[in-house]
Design a protein around this motif. Structure first.
Motif, PDB file in Angstrom:
ATOM      1  N   LEU A   1      41.520 -15.450   0.821  1.00 44.48           N
ATOM      2  CA  LEU A   1      40.527 -15.216   1.825  1.00 44.48           C
ATOM      3  C   LEU A   1      40.825 -13.819   2.385  1.00 44.48           C
ATOM      4  CD1 LEU A   1      38.094 -16.473   3.563  1.00 44.48           C
ATOM      5  CD2 LEU A   1      40.082 -17.104   5.120  1.00 44.48           C
ATOM      6  N   HIS A   2      39.834 -13.121   2.463  1.00 47.44           N
ATOM      7  CA  HIS A   2      39.902 -11.698   2.863  1.00 47.44           C
ATOM      8  C   HIS A   2      40.256 -11.626   4.387  1.00 47.44           C
ATOM      9  CE1 HIS A   2      39.305  -7.265   3.768  1.00 47.44           C
ATOM     10  NE2 HIS A   2      39.406  -7.175   2.553  1.00 47.44           N
ATOM     11  N   ILE A   3      41.394 -11.157   4.983  1.00 46.54           N
ATOM     12  CA  ILE A   3      41.583 -11.250   6.358  1.00 46.54           C
ATOM     13  C   ILE A   3      40.613 -10.541   7.183  1.00 46.54           C
ATOM     14  CG2 ILE A   3      43.336 -10.407   8.024  1.00 46.54           C
ATOM     15  CD1 ILE A   3      45.449 -10.594   5.881  1.00 46.54           C
ATOM     16  N   TYR A   4      39.968  -9.312   6.675  1.00 45.99           N
ATOM     17  CA  TYR A   4      38.899  -8.810   7.502  1.00 45.99           C
ATOM     18  C   TYR A   4      37.462  -8.951   6.994  1.00 45.99           C
ATOM     19  CZ  TYR A   4      42.908  -6.616   9.716  1.00 45.99           C
ATOM     20  OH  TYR A   4      44.090  -6.441  10.294  1.00 45.99           O
ATOM     21  N   GLY A   5      37.200 -10.029   6.218  1.00 49.80           N
ATOM     22  CA  GLY A   5      36.171 -10.298   5.585  1.00 49.80           C
ATOM     23  C   GLY A   5      35.346 -11.177   6.894  1.00 49.80           C
ATOM     24  N   GLU A   6      34.227 -11.631   6.517  1.00 53.03           N
ATOM     25  CA  GLU A   6      33.266 -12.684   7.532  1.00 53.03           C
ATOM     26  C   GLU A   6      34.168 -13.656   8.091  1.00 53.03           C
ATOM     27  OE1 GLU A   6      29.240 -14.777   7.583  1.00 53.03           O
ATOM     28  OE2 GLU A   6      29.412 -13.135   6.486  1.00 53.03           O
TER      29      GLU A   6
ATOM     30  N   LYS B   1      45.284  -7.265   2.114  1.00 52.60           N
ATOM     31  CA  LYS B   1      44.383  -7.720   3.113  1.00 52.60           C
ATOM     32  C   LYS B   1      43.739  -9.230   2.827  1.00 52.60           C
ATOM     33  CE  LYS B   1      44.586  -3.619   5.028  1.00 52.60           C
ATOM     34  NZ  LYS B   1      45.532  -2.975   4.068  1.00 52.60           N
ATOM     35  N   THR B   2      44.690  -9.895   2.167  1.00 50.23           N
ATOM     36  CA  THR B   2      44.089 -11.199   1.786  1.00 50.23           C
ATOM     37  C   THR B   2      45.093 -12.305   1.903  1.00 50.23           C
ATOM     38  OG1 THR B   2      44.788 -10.694  -0.721  1.00 50.23           O
ATOM     39  CG2 THR B   2      42.470 -10.513  -0.186  1.00 50.23           C
ATOM     40  N   ILE B   3      44.743 -13.435   2.284  1.00 53.51           N
ATOM     41  CA  ILE B   3      45.623 -14.702   2.266  1.00 53.51           C
ATOM     42  C   ILE B   3      45.349 -15.907   1.497  1.00 53.51           C
ATOM     43  CG2 ILE B   3      44.503 -15.416   4.369  1.00 53.51           C
ATOM     44  CD1 ILE B   3      46.961 -16.200   5.876  1.00 53.51           C
ATOM     45  N   CYS B   4      46.289 -16.413   0.889  1.00 51.63           N
ATOM     46  CA  CYS B   4      45.936 -17.578   0.281  1.00 51.63           C
ATOM     47  C   CYS B   4      45.783 -18.888   1.033  1.00 51.63           C
ATOM     48  CB  CYS B   4      47.071 -17.999  -0.737  1.00 51.63           C
ATOM     49  SG  CYS B   4      48.621 -18.495   0.025  1.00 51.63           S
ATOM     50  N   LYS B   5      45.115 -19.956   0.205  1.00 52.61           N
ATOM     51  CA  LYS B   5      44.746 -21.154   1.239  1.00 52.61           C
ATOM     52  C   LYS B   5      46.097 -21.849   1.756  1.00 52.61           C
ATOM     53  CE  LYS B   5      41.038 -22.686  -1.694  1.00 52.61           C
ATOM     54  NZ  LYS B   5      40.539 -23.710  -2.563  1.00 52.61           N
ATOM     55  N   ASN B   6      47.349 -21.842   1.223  1.00 52.48           N
ATOM     56  CA  ASN B   6      48.430 -22.649   1.696  1.00 52.48           C
ATOM     57  C   ASN B   6      48.867 -21.579   2.953  1.00 52.48           C
ATOM     58  OD1 ASN B   6      48.432 -24.384  -0.488  1.00 52.48           O
ATOM     59  ND2 ASN B   6      50.038 -23.166  -1.679  1.00 52.48           N
ATOM     60  N   CYS B   7      48.951 -20.325   2.787  1.00 47.92           N
ATOM     61  CA  CYS B   7      49.495 -19.586   3.939  1.00 47.92           C
ATOM     62  C   CYS B   7      48.539 -19.776   5.071  1.00 47.92           C
ATOM     63  CB  CYS B   7      49.646 -18.180   3.725  1.00 47.92           C
ATOM     64  SG  CYS B   7      51.120 -17.921   2.231  1.00 47.92           S
ATOM     65  N   LEU B   8      47.165 -19.652   4.676  1.00 49.73           N
ATOM     66  CA  LEU B   8      46.181 -19.848   6.108  1.00 49.73           C
ATOM     67  C   LEU B   8      46.227 -21.229   6.550  1.00 49.73           C
ATOM     68  CD1 LEU B   8      43.797 -19.069   7.372  1.00 49.73           C
ATOM     69  CD2 LEU B   8      42.279 -19.998   5.476  1.00 49.73           C
ATOM     70  N   GLU B   9      46.656 -22.470   5.689  1.00 45.18           N
ATOM     71  CA  GLU B   9      46.801 -23.739   6.349  1.00 45.18           C
ATOM     72  C   GLU B   9      48.014 -23.579   7.388  1.00 45.18           C
ATOM     73  OE1 GLU B   9      47.776 -27.864   4.854  1.00 45.18           O
ATOM     74  OE2 GLU B   9      46.484 -27.170   3.369  1.00 45.18           O
ATOM     75  N   ARG B  10      49.026 -23.000   6.841  1.00 46.77           N
ATOM     76  CA  ARG B  10      50.315 -22.921   7.594  1.00 46.77           C
ATOM     77  C   ARG B  10      49.958 -22.194   8.825  1.00 46.77           C
ATOM     78  NH1 ARG B  10      53.371 -21.880   2.351  1.00 46.77           N
ATOM     79  NH2 ARG B  10      54.166 -23.974   1.759  1.00 46.77           N
ATOM     80  N   LEU B  11      49.243 -21.091   8.804  1.00 45.79           N
ATOM     81  CA  LEU B  11      49.000 -20.276   9.874  1.00 45.79           C
ATOM     82  C   LEU B  11      48.135 -20.921  10.960  1.00 45.79           C
ATOM     83  CD1 LEU B  11      49.215 -17.270  11.163  1.00 45.79           C
ATOM     84  CD2 LEU B  11      47.075 -16.823  10.001  1.00 45.79           C
TER      85      LEU B  11
END
Length: 114
Positions: free
Chosen positions: A25-30, A57-67
């Motif tokens: 997921l792009h951190i600064y995308g919509e 400027k991207t984040i994976c699904k696993n890191c996004l879930e942890r965040l």
């Protein structure tokens, strides 16, 4: 609620775990902006991200879930702290509070003499 399709990129490196992922997921995308990803990273992690830094400027699904889990935990803790502070203020204003004192400094609570 927006579609993840609008903010998802394929084949990029995650800013947090530095691993290559097929879907990020792009951190600064919509969607990244809607989820406040950069703000959460800057608040909860010991790193800072900005649009102008040279790192991914991207984040994976696993890191996004942890965040997101970290965010929910912090929100729950802050709500509990505010509720407890409010309850304490209410008890104090009604004069219903328990005072905890150190008996070692209170002469009326001196140890018995032998």
């Amino acid at each position: 609620m927006g579609s993840l399709d609008k903010g998802v990129l394929t084949g990029f490196i995650c800013r947090l775990c530095s691993e290559m992922h097929r879907v990020v997921l792009h951190i600064y995308g919509e969607e990244g902006i809607r989820l406040c990803i950069s703000e959460k990273i800057n608040r909860y992690l010991s790193i800072n991200v900005s649009r102008s830094d040279p790192l991914p400027k991207t984040i994976c699904k696993n890191c996004l879930e942890r965040l997101e889990n970290q965010h929910r935990l912090v929100m729950r803790i802050e709500q509990a702290a505010n509720m407890l502070k409010g309850q304490r203020r209410a008890r104090v204003s009604r004069g219903c509070y328990v005072s905890v004192c150190d008996e070692s400094n209170d002469p009326s609570h001196s140890p018995p003499s032998e």
